[in-house]
Design an enzyme around this catalytic site. Structure first.
Site, PDB file in Angstrom:
ATOM      1  CG  HIS A 117       3.043   1.046 -13.353  1.00 21.02           C
ATOM      2  ND1 HIS A 117       4.402   1.189 -13.159  1.00 21.02           N
ATOM      3  CD2 HIS A 117       2.512   0.822 -12.123  1.00 21.02           C
ATOM      4  CE1 HIS A 117       4.675   1.046 -11.864  1.00 21.02           C
ATOM      5  NE2 HIS A 117       3.549   0.845 -11.212  1.00 21.02           N
ATOM      6  CG  ASP A 156       3.997   4.360  -6.736  1.00 23.01           C
ATOM      7  OD1 ASP A 156       2.810   4.516  -6.418  1.00 23.01           O
ATOM      8  OD2 ASP A 156       4.529   3.234  -6.890  1.00 23.01           O
ATOM      9  CG  HIS A 158       5.581  -0.248  -7.571  1.00 20.48           C
ATOM     10  ND1 HIS A 158       4.528   0.065  -6.737  1.00 20.48           N
ATOM     11  CD2 HIS A 158       5.953  -1.512  -7.258  1.00 20.48           C
ATOM     12  CE1 HIS A 158       4.259  -0.988  -5.966  1.00 20.48           C
ATOM     13  NE2 HIS A 158       5.116  -1.945  -6.254  1.00 20.48           N
ATOM     14  CG  ASP A 243       3.378   2.338  -3.571  1.00 15.81           C
ATOM     15  OD1 ASP A 243       3.972   3.432  -3.592  1.00 15.81           O
ATOM     16  OD2 ASP A 243       2.957   1.771  -4.603  1.00 15.81           O
TER      17      ASP A 243
HETATM   18 ZN   LIG Z   1       3.281   1.775  -6.615  1.00 14.80          ZN
END
Ligand SMILES: [Zn+2]
Length: 339
Positions: A117, A156, A158, A243
């Site tokens: 991120h 991931d 996200h 995740d």
């Molecule tokens: Zn994540």
């Protein structure tokens, strides 16, 4: 398979009760020990400011160095030692990339803090420096035998907005991301495909909640593998968060531990076909510590041809929840790739 880890990664803390906790890596190290894999652990050196500058602005690096104590975003706290440990995380990524590329052996770096991120000039989502982006740039820009093209697969749950933005205008880095649509950070729309010379070299595969093993299997077969075969990277780097697992508390995708291992096996086979087994895995998120530990250990065991029994294998997604979303992605990407 070499695992890259530093004890200092355990000293990085966010705030009390934060899901990105030292317990995550403690669980992995304990599980690797139970399976007798701790012998293969290698300790990295910190990334230097000039290595970080391959991706991050010097203003941002200075800010990281001098920030002191406080929140950088509501989920991402900065302590006095955050800069030092984040440099060690990026250094782990550099070592993972170099070993994989020079010695043609798969590596797995388990850094804290994670990285995908972080953009060129901002932290966020528990990330400070973009470990995988720094490793990619180091391989592309080095003087001796540089990599020509790097493929990054981000599994991931996200969207890796940092990595996405850093390479959005570039064709020497292919970025493919599977993620849950509509959760943090809110980016990763399927129609975003890169700009200018980078047009066609960003592949966003957003799934709705519930997509699991069958959806990811199809995504691998119909999008990820054919595009990588056509792109012919020099190395495949993988941002792996666990995740997207059905037990994860932060999101609602439904991969099982088997599903993760199948993806990892497929990527290893693919890397042996296109780039001499040059592949490095970078840990990102994953907040059910038991799941996290078993998937990381399972991947290491698989790569070393050891049997490893998985616990969290509940099969879901027999209806292939993500099929429509995937068909849409294929329509978008057909303009750039034979799919
Ligand atoms: Zn994540």
């Amino acid at each position: 398979m070499s695992v890259i880890y530093h004890e200092r990664y355990l000293d990085h803390v966010q705030s009390w009760g934060h899901p990105e906790s030292p317990e995550r890596l403690k669980a992995i190290i304990a599980k690797l020990g139970e399976a007798s894999f701790e012998a293969g652990i290698i300790t990295p050196k910190p990334a230097t400011p000039s290595e970080l500058e391959l991706v991050h602005t010097s203003e941002y690096i200075d800010m990281m160095k001098n920030f002191g104590e406080g929140y950088m975003d509501p989920d991402t706290y900065h302590h006095d030692d955050t800069y030092e440990i984040a440099c060690l995380a990026a250094g782990g990524g550099l070592l993972a990339g170099t070993l994989a590329f020079d010695e043609h052996r798969p590596t797995f770096v388990i850094p804290r803090p994670p990285g995908h991120h972080a953009t060129a000039m901002s932290s966020g989502g528990f990330c400070y420096f973009n470990n995988i982006a720094v490793a990619a740039e180091a391989l592309l820009s080095r003087k001796k035998l540089p990599a020509k093209r790097v493929a990054i697969i981000d599994l991931d749950v996200h969207h890796g907005n940092g990595t996405h933005d850093i390479f959005f205008h570039r064709k020497d880095v292919l970025y493919i991301s599977t993620h849950q649509w509509g959760i943090y950070p809110g980016t990763g729309h399927r129609e975003l495909v890169g700009v200018k010379k980078g047009e066609g070299y960003t592949v966003n595969i957003p799934f709705n909640s519930g997509a699991g093993d069958r959806s990811f299997e199809l995504a691998y077969q119909q999008v990820i593998e054919p595009i990588i075969l056509q792109y012919k990277p020099s190395i495949i780097l993988v941002s792996i968060g666990t995740d997207a697992h059905y037990r994860d508390p932060l999101a609602d995708l439904a991969l099982s531990s088997n599903g993760y291992l199948d993806l990892a096996r497929n990527i290893l086979k693919l890397s042996s076909r296109v780039c001499r087994s040059n592949t490095a895995f970078f840990l990102e998120g994953g907040y059910d510590v038991d799941v996290l530990a078993e998937i990381v250990t399972g991947i290491v065991a698989t790569f070393d041809s050891h049997d490893y029994e998985l616990e969290f294998t509940k099969k879901v997604d027999s209806d292939c929840v993500g099929e429509d979303a995937l068909n849409y992605v294929i329509e978008v990407q057909k303009e750039y790739w034979e799919l």
